[in-house]
Scaffold this active site. Structure first.
Site, PDB file in Angstrom:
ATOM      1  N   GLN A  36      43.825 -10.698 -51.836  1.00 31.06           N
ATOM      2  CA  GLN A  36      44.398  -9.987 -52.984  1.00 31.06           C
ATOM      3  C   GLN A  36      45.923 -10.083 -53.004  1.00 31.06           C
ATOM      4  O   GLN A  36      46.575 -10.116 -51.954  1.00 31.06           O
ATOM      5  CB  GLN A  36      43.951  -8.528 -53.004  1.00 31.06           C
ATOM      6  CG  GLN A  36      44.447  -7.675 -51.861  1.00 31.06           C
ATOM      7  CD  GLN A  36      43.951  -6.230 -51.955  1.00 31.06           C
ATOM      8  OE1 GLN A  36      43.280  -5.835 -52.903  1.00 31.06           O
ATOM      9  NE2 GLN A  36      44.282  -5.431 -50.955  1.00 31.06           N
ATOM     10  N   HIS A  63      41.315  -8.796 -48.440  1.00 32.35           N
ATOM     11  CA  HIS A  63      40.519  -7.639 -48.867  1.00 32.35           C
ATOM     12  C   HIS A  63      39.270  -7.557 -48.008  1.00 32.35           C
ATOM     13  O   HIS A  63      38.899  -6.496 -47.524  1.00 32.35           O
ATOM     14  CB  HIS A  63      40.162  -7.747 -50.350  1.00 32.35           C
ATOM     15  CG  HIS A  63      39.456  -6.538 -50.878  1.00 32.35           C
ATOM     16  ND1 HIS A  63      39.246  -6.305 -52.216  1.00 32.35           N
ATOM     17  CD2 HIS A  63      38.876  -5.482 -50.243  1.00 32.35           C
ATOM     18  CE1 HIS A  63      38.589  -5.158 -52.372  1.00 32.35           C
ATOM     19  NE2 HIS A  63      38.342  -4.652 -51.193  1.00 32.35           N
ATOM     20  N   PHE A 113      40.574   1.397 -43.850  1.00 29.89           N
ATOM     21  CA  PHE A 113      40.243   0.198 -44.625  1.00 29.89           C
ATOM     22  C   PHE A 113      39.364  -0.736 -43.800  1.00 29.89           C
ATOM     23  O   PHE A 113      38.308  -1.203 -44.244  1.00 29.89           O
ATOM     24  CB  PHE A 113      41.558  -0.484 -45.029  1.00 29.89           C
ATOM     25  CG  PHE A 113      41.428  -1.673 -45.952  1.00 29.89           C
ATOM     26  CD1 PHE A 113      40.277  -1.921 -46.684  1.00 29.89           C
ATOM     27  CD2 PHE A 113      42.500  -2.548 -46.105  1.00 29.89           C
ATOM     28  CE1 PHE A 113      40.182  -3.014 -47.539  1.00 29.89           C
ATOM     29  CE2 PHE A 113      42.415  -3.641 -46.957  1.00 29.89           C
ATOM     30  CZ  PHE A 113      41.254  -3.877 -47.666  1.00 29.89           C
ATOM     31  N   HIS A 116      35.849   0.566 -43.243  1.00 25.58           N
ATOM     32  CA  HIS A 116      35.004   0.382 -44.432  1.00 25.58           C
ATOM     33  C   HIS A 116      34.513  -1.063 -44.520  1.00 25.58           C
ATOM     34  O   HIS A 116      33.321  -1.307 -44.776  1.00 25.58           O
ATOM     35  CB  HIS A 116      35.788   0.741 -45.693  1.00 25.58           C
ATOM     36  CG  HIS A 116      35.089   0.360 -46.962  1.00 25.58           C
ATOM     37  ND1 HIS A 116      34.054   1.107 -47.499  1.00 25.58           N
ATOM     38  CD2 HIS A 116      35.257  -0.705 -47.798  1.00 25.58           C
ATOM     39  CE1 HIS A 116      33.621   0.518 -48.605  1.00 25.58           C
ATOM     40  NE2 HIS A 116      34.337  -0.576 -48.812  1.00 25.58           N
ATOM     41  N   GLU A 117      35.411  -2.018 -44.306  1.00 21.08           N
ATOM     42  CA  GLU A 117      35.033  -3.419 -44.440  1.00 21.08           C
ATOM     43  C   GLU A 117      34.008  -3.826 -43.378  1.00 21.08           C
ATOM     44  O   GLU A 117      33.059  -4.562 -43.664  1.00 21.08           O
ATOM     45  CB  GLU A 117      36.275  -4.320 -44.367  1.00 21.08           C
ATOM     46  CG  GLU A 117      37.201  -4.180 -45.565  1.00 21.08           C
ATOM     47  CD  GLU A 117      36.500  -4.511 -46.878  1.00 21.08           C
ATOM     48  OE1 GLU A 117      35.813  -5.550 -46.955  1.00 21.08           O
ATOM     49  OE2 GLU A 117      36.634  -3.723 -47.834  1.00 21.08           O
ATOM     50  N   LYS A 120      30.530  -1.772 -44.155  1.00 18.71           N
ATOM     51  CA  LYS A 120      29.840  -2.208 -45.373  1.00 18.71           C
ATOM     52  C   LYS A 120      29.461  -3.681 -45.322  1.00 18.71           C
ATOM     53  O   LYS A 120      28.324  -4.058 -45.649  1.00 18.71           O
ATOM     54  CB  LYS A 120      30.697  -1.943 -46.614  1.00 18.71           C
ATOM     55  CG  LYS A 120      29.994  -2.355 -47.912  1.00 18.71           C
ATOM     56  CD  LYS A 120      30.801  -1.985 -49.154  1.00 18.71           C
ATOM     57  CE  LYS A 120      30.048  -2.408 -50.421  1.00 18.71           C
ATOM     58  NZ  LYS A 120      30.810  -2.051 -51.652  1.00 18.71           N
ATOM     59  N   HIS A 121      30.383  -4.534 -44.914  1.00 18.66           N
ATOM     60  CA  HIS A 121      30.172  -5.977 -44.984  1.00 18.66           C
ATOM     61  C   HIS A 121      29.958  -6.633 -43.618  1.00 18.66           C
ATOM     62  O   HIS A 121      29.078  -7.470 -43.456  1.00 18.66           O
ATOM     63  CB  HIS A 121      31.359  -6.649 -45.679  1.00 18.66           C
ATOM     64  CG  HIS A 121      31.617  -6.153 -47.058  1.00 18.66           C
ATOM     65  ND1 HIS A 121      30.814  -6.471 -48.131  1.00 18.66           N
ATOM     66  CD2 HIS A 121      32.596  -5.344 -47.559  1.00 18.66           C
ATOM     67  CE1 HIS A 121      31.289  -5.897 -49.226  1.00 18.66           C
ATOM     68  NE2 HIS A 121      32.369  -5.212 -48.907  1.00 18.66           N
TER      69      HIS A 121
END
Length: 228
Positions: A36, A63, A113, A116-117, A120-121
């Site tokens: 990003q 990102h 951050f 979360h990454e 989730k991923h």
């Protein structure tokens, strides 16, 4: 077959379904490396907050590295037991702060951050890499892409001017050898801006590939490359 036999059969069938579901959650076709532009992220109504380490460099930041399926869908939150563990990436934190910076408010270090990454991923990529590999591979891929250099070498600079979408795509394609996906957003004046660039990566998380499918959403033929 007696009641006990039926119970055992149903139990085996349930286990088979459960195992199949678990495997499907880690079965994916490719990654999106999503980079990003901070100028576009910050130049919106919601604005942004710089991380506690200060204003990031005017360069593309990570990102995420997102597992995806060829039909455009994606797995997420695949392993609730695999929590983000900062002790596993101690050697990467300084690089993450520079090239995977948080811009969310309130200002913070970035661990929220990255948590979360990963959860989730990253947890959906554990068949290919562990937590350290996940972050390290993303950092290496981002450096290899070197998007800002690719664009500036083609005369496309973050100067608030408008550039042809096709020229942006071609500059990146010429540099990395593969066609990127482009995502745009709008600033408070409703100008369309270059926001995120999607590069596809193989399931090992190490090599760029041609994208089986591009992210949804269309950008206009001209985009503003915002200052930062």
């Amino acid at each position: 077959m007696g009641p006990k036999g039926w119970f055992i059969l149903k139990l085996l069938m349930f286990q088979g379904l459960f195992i199949s579901y678990s495997q499907d959650q880690e079965d994916f076709d490719f990654f999106y490396l999503v980079l990003q532009w901070p100028g576009a992220y910050c130049d919106t109504k919601r604005s942004c907050c710089y991380p506690t380490s200060g204003k990031p460099a005017a360069d593309f930041g990570i990102h995420g590295l997102w597992p995806n399926y060829n039909d455009g869908s994606y797995p997420s939150n695949c392993d609730p037991d695999s929590k983000f563990d900062k002790s596993q990436i101690t050697d990467l934190v300084s690089s993450l702060k520079k090239t995977w910076p948080t811009l969310a408010c309130p200002s913070n270090e970035g661990f929220k951050f990255w948590t979360h990454e990963w959860e989730k991923h990253g947890t959906c990529s554990q068949s290919a890499m562990d937590q350290h590999d996940y972050f390290e591979n993303a950092l290496k891929l981002r450096d290899r892409a070197n998007l800002l250099e690719a664009l500036t070498n083609s005369g496309i600079k973050p100067d608030d001017k408008f550039y042809d979408l096709e020229k942006i795509k071609n500059a990146i394609t010429d540099a990395i050898g593969f066609t990127p996906g482009i995502e745009c957003n709008k600033d408070p004046e409703r100008n369309d801006q270059l926001h995120q660039i999607y590069i596809c990566v193989d399931t090992s998380g190490t090599e760029f590939i041609e994208c089986p499918i591009f992210p949804r959403g269309r950008c206009p033929s001209k985009l503003q490359f915002a200052k930062f």
